[in-house]
Design an enzyme around this catalytic site. Structure first.
Site, PDB file in Angstrom:
ATOM      1  N   ASP A 132     -11.297   9.179   4.899  1.00 50.48           N
ATOM      2  CA  ASP A 132     -12.678   9.953   5.565  1.00 50.48           C
ATOM      3  C   ASP A 132     -13.343   8.827   6.635  1.00 50.48           C
ATOM      4  OD1 ASP A 132     -12.712  11.730   3.442  1.00 50.48           O
ATOM      5  OD2 ASP A 132     -13.617  10.372   2.168  1.00 50.48           O
ATOM      6  N   TYR A 171      10.585   0.908  13.739  1.00 50.91           N
ATOM      7  CA  TYR A 171       9.099   1.338  13.558  1.00 50.91           C
ATOM      8  C   TYR A 171       9.075   2.241  12.486  1.00 50.91           C
ATOM      9  CZ  TYR A 171       4.655   3.491  14.530  1.00 50.91           C
ATOM     10  OH  TYR A 171       3.460   3.961  14.408  1.00 50.91           O
ATOM     11  N   ARG A 177       8.615  13.100   4.043  1.00 51.86           N
ATOM     12  CA  ARG A 177       9.295  12.190   4.865  1.00 51.86           C
ATOM     13  C   ARG A 177      10.125  11.069   4.316  1.00 51.86           C
ATOM     14  NH1 ARG A 177       5.684  15.365   7.112  1.00 51.86           N
ATOM     15  NH2 ARG A 177       5.773  15.878   9.340  1.00 51.86           N
ATOM     16  N   TRP A 209       0.905  -1.074  -0.062  1.00 51.33           N
ATOM     17  CA  TRP A 209       0.011  -0.094  -0.218  1.00 51.33           C
ATOM     18  C   TRP A 209       0.931   1.138  -0.015  1.00 51.33           C
ATOM     19  CZ3 TRP A 209      -4.950   2.034   0.911  1.00 51.33           C
ATOM     20  CH2 TRP A 209      -6.165   1.144   0.885  1.00 51.33           C
ATOM     21  N   CYS A 216       3.012   3.024   5.232  1.00 53.56           N
ATOM     22  CA  CYS A 216       2.470   4.466   5.144  1.00 53.56           C
ATOM     23  C   CYS A 216       1.021   4.491   5.095  1.00 53.56           C
ATOM     24  CB  CYS A 216       3.071   5.174   3.738  1.00 53.56           C
ATOM     25  SG  CYS A 216       2.323   6.599   3.657  1.00 53.56           S
ATOM     26  N   HIS A 260     -10.958   4.173   9.824  1.00 53.41           N
ATOM     27  CA  HIS A 260     -10.130   2.894   9.281  1.00 53.41           C
ATOM     28  C   HIS A 260      -8.815   3.240   9.693  1.00 53.41           C
ATOM     29  CE1 HIS A 260     -10.357  -0.849   7.482  1.00 53.41           C
ATOM     30  NE2 HIS A 260      -9.275  -0.415   6.756  1.00 53.41           N
TER      31      HIS A 260
HETATM   32  C1  DLZ Z   1      -7.434  -0.953   3.782  1.00 57.24           C
HETATM   33  C2  DLZ Z   1      -6.374  -0.002   4.020  1.00 57.24           C
HETATM   34  C3  DLZ Z   1      -6.330   1.334   3.931  1.00 57.24           C
HETATM   35  C4  DLZ Z   1      -7.974   1.835   3.881  1.00 57.24           C
HETATM   36  N1  DLZ Z   1      -5.752   2.270   4.044  1.00 57.24           N
HETATM   37  C5  DLZ Z   1      -4.319   1.709   3.946  1.00 57.24           C
HETATM   38  C6  DLZ Z   1      -3.172   2.680   3.923  1.00 57.24           C
HETATM   39  O1  DLZ Z   1      -3.102   3.820   4.014  1.00 57.24           O
HETATM   40  N2  DLZ Z   1      -1.951   2.272   4.110  1.00 57.24           N
HETATM   41  C7  DLZ Z   1      -1.858   0.800   4.403  1.00 57.24           C
HETATM   42  O2  DLZ Z   1      -0.291   0.342   4.347  1.00 57.24           O
HETATM   43  N3  DLZ Z   1      -2.668  -0.111   4.250  1.00 57.24           N
HETATM   44  C8  DLZ Z   1      -3.845   0.515   4.091  1.00 57.24           C
HETATM   45  N4  DLZ Z   1      -4.988  -0.434   4.185  1.00 57.24           N
HETATM   46  C9  DLZ Z   1      -4.684  -1.922   3.874  1.00 57.24           C
HETATM   47  C10 DLZ Z   1      -4.447  -2.607   5.419  1.00 57.24           C
HETATM   48  O3  DLZ Z   1      -3.332  -2.251   6.046  1.00 57.24           O
HETATM   49  C11 DLZ Z   1      -4.533  -4.112   5.295  1.00 57.24           C
HETATM   50  O4  DLZ Z   1      -3.766  -4.395   4.266  1.00 57.24           O
HETATM   51  C12 DLZ Z   1      -6.029  -4.560   4.888  1.00 57.24           C
HETATM   52  O5  DLZ Z   1      -6.968  -4.226   5.870  1.00 57.24           O
HETATM   53  C13 DLZ Z   1      -6.192  -5.955   4.852  1.00 57.24           C
HETATM   54  O6  DLZ Z   1      -5.480  -6.500   6.335  1.00 57.24           O
END
Ligand code: DLZ
Length: 164
Positions: A94, A122, A136, A31, A89, A97
């Site tokens: 909104d 970390y 960053r 992500w 990251c 979560h």
């Molecule tokens: C679902 C999700 C969301 C909404 N935002 C992020 C994010 O900004 N950064 C990140 O690393 N992961 C995000 N995830 C995914 C969750 O970390 C995770 O992979 C899912 O909830 C599945 O367990």
């Protein structure tokens, strides 16, 4: 924390021990990989600058930041690394979560530090927007990857010294 007074990439080079014999595991979330890849690259560059060998740096990916906990735990169990650096990251959206992922990931990584003999560093950026994250990971506030690499080296040096 990066502030206008503290750049994440600035440190006293001479205060950092040699990483020549140290083995590092880097785990990074897919992500927001426009952020986590530069974090990882910054860490690798800094580890090597302090003597870490290419073959002693393992890099693995997991889908999101929440999976960093399990990924780091498996890396610890593998016995192949002396320290783990976790990069993710999470950018505020909104819904609540953001808070759940940040808290869950932070607590999970903190917990690993208390139950294993391997330091887990970390490297989770938790930002209000993408611009703050970009600042960053090699932007105007430096690179948290550099900071995490230095922390990993210093924690291993700490452990090895108190074991003597
Ligand atoms: C679902 C999700 C969301 C909404 N935002 C992020 C994010 O900004 N950064 C990140 O690393 N992961 C995000 N995830 C995914 C969750 O970390 C995770 O992979 C899912 O909830 C599945 O367990």
């Amino acid at each position: 924390m990066a502030t206008i007074y503290h750049n994440l990439s600035e440190y006293d080079f001479n205060s950092v021990p040699s990483a020549e014999k140290m083995r590092f595991g880097i785990i990074m979330a897919e992500w927001n990989d426009n952020i986590t890849i530069p974090l990882m690259e910054g860490a690798v560059k800094t580890l090597k600058k302090h003597g870490a060998k290419e073959e002693n740096i393992i890099i693995q990916t997991v889908p999101g930041s929440f999976e960093l906990i399990f990924g780091a735990q498996q890396m610890i169990k593998s016995g192949k690394v002396d320290a783990v650096i976790a990069f993710g990251c999470v950018v505020r959206g909104d819904t609540p979560h953001f808070d759940y992922i940040c808290q869950g990931t932070t607590q999970g990584l903190a917990h690993l530090n208390t139950i294993s003999d391997i330091p887990v560093i970390y490297g989770l950026l938790t930002t209000n927007n993408m611009e703050q994250a970009e600042d960053r990971c090699g932007g105007k506030l430096g690179n948290k990857g550099d900071e995490c690499a230095i922390s990993a080296i210093k924690m291993l040096d700490y452990i090895w010294k108190i074991k003597i």
